[in-house]
Scaffold this active site. Structure first.
Site, PDB file in Angstrom:
ATOM      1  N   GLN A  18       0.808  -1.219   0.000  1.00 31.82           N
ATOM      2  CA  GLN A  18       0.000   0.000   0.000  1.00 31.82           C
ATOM      3  C   GLN A  18       0.842   1.270   0.000  1.00 31.82           C
ATOM      4  O   GLN A  18       0.345   2.339  -0.324  1.00 31.82           O
ATOM      5  CB  GLN A  18      -0.946  -0.009   1.204  1.00 31.82           C
ATOM      6  CG  GLN A  18      -1.975  -1.125   1.093  1.00 31.82           C
ATOM      7  CD  GLN A  18      -2.883  -1.203   2.305  1.00 31.82           C
ATOM      8  OE1 GLN A  18      -2.597  -1.923   3.254  1.00 31.82           O
ATOM      9  NE2 GLN A  18      -3.975  -0.469   2.306  1.00 31.82           N
ATOM     10  N   GLU A 157      -4.963 -10.184   9.157  1.00 28.04           N
ATOM     11  CA  GLU A 157      -6.391 -10.472   8.982  1.00 28.04           C
ATOM     12  C   GLU A 157      -6.628 -11.845   8.345  1.00 28.04           C
ATOM     13  O   GLU A 157      -7.154 -11.965   7.237  1.00 28.04           O
ATOM     14  CB  GLU A 157      -7.080  -9.349   8.197  1.00 28.04           C
ATOM     15  CG  GLU A 157      -7.082  -8.057   9.004  1.00 28.04           C
ATOM     16  CD  GLU A 157      -7.890  -6.918   8.401  1.00 28.04           C
ATOM     17  OE1 GLU A 157      -8.186  -6.967   7.203  1.00 28.04           O
ATOM     18  OE2 GLU A 157      -8.206  -5.970   9.148  1.00 28.04           O
TER      19      GLU A 157
HETATM   20  C1  BGC Z   1      -6.375  -3.821   6.155  1.00 25.19           C
HETATM   21  C2  BGC Z   1      -5.663  -2.642   5.519  1.00 25.19           C
HETATM   22  C3  BGC Z   1      -6.691  -1.675   4.945  1.00 25.19           C
HETATM   23  C4  BGC Z   1      -7.535  -1.182   6.112  1.00 25.19           C
HETATM   24  C5  BGC Z   1      -8.538  -0.107   5.746  1.00 25.19           C
HETATM   25  C6  BGC Z   1      -7.587  -3.444   6.972  1.00 25.19           C
HETATM   26  O1  BGC Z   1      -8.566  -4.404   6.830  1.00 25.19           O
HETATM   27  O2  BGC Z   1      -5.475  -4.583   6.917  1.00 25.19           O
HETATM   28  O3  BGC Z   1      -4.770  -3.107   4.554  1.00 25.19           O
HETATM   29  O4  BGC Z   1      -6.103  -0.626   4.259  1.00 25.19           O
HETATM   30  O5  BGC Z   1      -8.239  -2.265   6.650  1.00 25.19           O
HETATM   31  O6  BGC Z   1      -9.544  -0.575   4.925  1.00 25.19           O
END
Ligand code: BGC
Length: 435
Positions: A18, A157
């Site tokens: 990201q 996650e």
């Molecule tokens: C993820 C991130 C994502 C963030 C915001 C999380 O679920 O780990 O990569 O950018 O949420 O949506």
């Protein structure tokens, strides 16, 4: 005075794909560039954190923060199967050393959604061979850099594929092809699942790009089978064993996307089911972990007929889910009923163009964390998502979670007030900060 102890970790988080830019050997890079792509825009050079990490971490340090969570990119370390790149290890060594030189605790994630392209061509996250591959990669990283890594999250996650699978099932059942039509709070990762129509073209192109039958293209965020769920947890166990064998002093954990599930009268069975799916059923695989990473952004309300949709009165964030910072404290309380080892809030944050709203979110969320500490819950840290505005996966660069804005045309950084606000909470406490 509501002040966190000096050992309490407070900082911010990012993920390699990201922010770094030019992650050319990854599956996401491929998926962003194929015909019919689901991605609003490709990540390209992202916010060039790969070259600007010192400037970025320095801003975190200047704000008075003491913790930086980031991920190591598997596709950089092992761009081709079995070929490990020493130069990339050197890069992450420099990032880690910069943290240590400045008394910043690094929390490293080994896998944050993106994988090497070759892994997907080999069957990806539904293939048992991935367990071995992930173990090898984890061992390699730790054998080179383990002495610099006090905390490792193996997988970010781990439950996200299951959450996505459920969303897809619900949409199919409703005959809907738009997840956000009704403003419902379905999608946490920015995976706008508005995809059914484009699906076929997309998967055909995917198959070609990865050189396999499109039905077998299994990235980490693809809908997942039960077998895939087990494979992911075995990857976690394998990585944990490898890490501990090389360096037993490293604290190892995993992170989960956890909503605050709330029941209206009659909604209790739905809440129980969601809590089991999101978290409780994973517990047997976590018994030897040292800590748990909790990631929370909002709540979900369940009534007698299931998920209750938001309406005009609901305060929504730019992502379309409810602004509800108290969700974090509630989730910590739920988790703590089943988990007595340390907890780190590895993600919590808001996408908004109004930084005052972010300040409010942070203050209310951290007030919840503080309250949990007073109740005796074993929380040891909080990293806000995200340090920088960045590539929000399928939604591209329009979402703004960051404590620091970036003009991508010049890659200039613009720290927001919320960055110093978070630093003040770290150093002065929660009382009376906001006017
Ligand atoms: C993820 C991130 C994502 C963030 C915001 C999380 O679920 O780990 O990569 O950018 O949420 O949506």
């Amino acid at each position: 005075m509501k002040k966190f102890s000096s050992e309490f970790m407070i900082g911010a988080a990012t993920a390699a794909h990201q922010v770094e830019g030019n992650n050319v050997n990854s599956d996401f890079w491929t998926m962003e560039h194929i015909p019919g792509t689901m991605y609003k825009e490709p990540s390209l050079n992202a916010v060039d954190h790969y070259h600007k990490y010192k400037e970025d971490i320095q801003l975190l340090i200047d704000a008075g923060l003491n913790t930086y969570r980031f991920s190591i990119e598997w596709a950089r370390i092992e761009p081709a199967k079995g070929n490990f790149d020493k130069n990339e290890i050197d890069h992450y060594r420099q990032v880690l050393e910069f943290c240590h030189q400045n008394q910043v605790t690094p929390i490293v994630t080994l896998h944050h959604f993106s994988s090497p392209k070759w892994l997907i061509s080999e069957g990806g996250w539904e293939s048992e061979s991935t367990i071995e591959y992930f173990g090898n990669y984890s061992r390699y990283v730790v054998s080179k850099l383990g002495h610099l890594m006090p905390y490792i999250c193996t997988i970010n996650e781990a439950n996200m594929g299951k959450q996505i699978t459920k969303i897809m099932k619900r949409m199919t059942a409703n005959g809907s092809n738009s997840a956000n039509k009704d403003n419902s709070v379905d999608v946490q990762v920015g995976l706008n699942v508005d995809m059914k129509a484009k699906m076929e073209t997309y998967y055909r192109a995917l198959g070609e790009a990865f050189g396999i039958d499109p039905r077998n293209v299994q990235s980490f965020l693809s809908p997942r089978t039960e077998k895939g769920e087990i494979i992911i947890m075995k990857c976690h166990e394998k990585a944990r064993n490898q890490i501990k064998e090389v360096n037993p002093s490293i604290k190892v954990g995993i992170t989960f996307s956890l909503y605050d599930h709330q029941a209206l009268p009659g909604g209790e069975p739905y809440v129980e089911k969601e809590q089991d799916d999101d978290f409780l059923n994973y517990l047997p695989f976590l018994e030897e972990d040292d800590f748990l990473g909790v990631q929370n952004y909002s709540r979900k309300i369940h009534g007698p007929d299931g998920l209750v949709k938001s309406d005009e009165t609901t305060r929504l964030t730019k992502m379309g889910y409810e602004f509800y910072p108290e969700a974090l404290g509630n989730v910590l309380r739920f988790v703590a009923k089943h988990w007595d080892k340390p907890i780190i809030v590895t993600e919590n944050g808001i996408s908004t163009d109004n930084d005052e709203e972010r300040v409010e979110f942070i203050e209310r969320a951290l007030a919840g964390v503080y309250q949990c500490l007073e109740e005796g819950i074993n929380v040891i840290g909080y990293t806000y998502w995200s340090l920088l505005d960045n590539f929000e996966w399928q939604l591209g660069y329009a979402q703004t979670f960051g404590l620091i804005a970036v003009d991508r045309s010049t890659q200039t950084r613009y720290p927001k007030d919320s960055l110093s606000f978070l630093g003040n909470i770290k150093n002065a406490g929660l009382n009376g900060l906001r006017v």
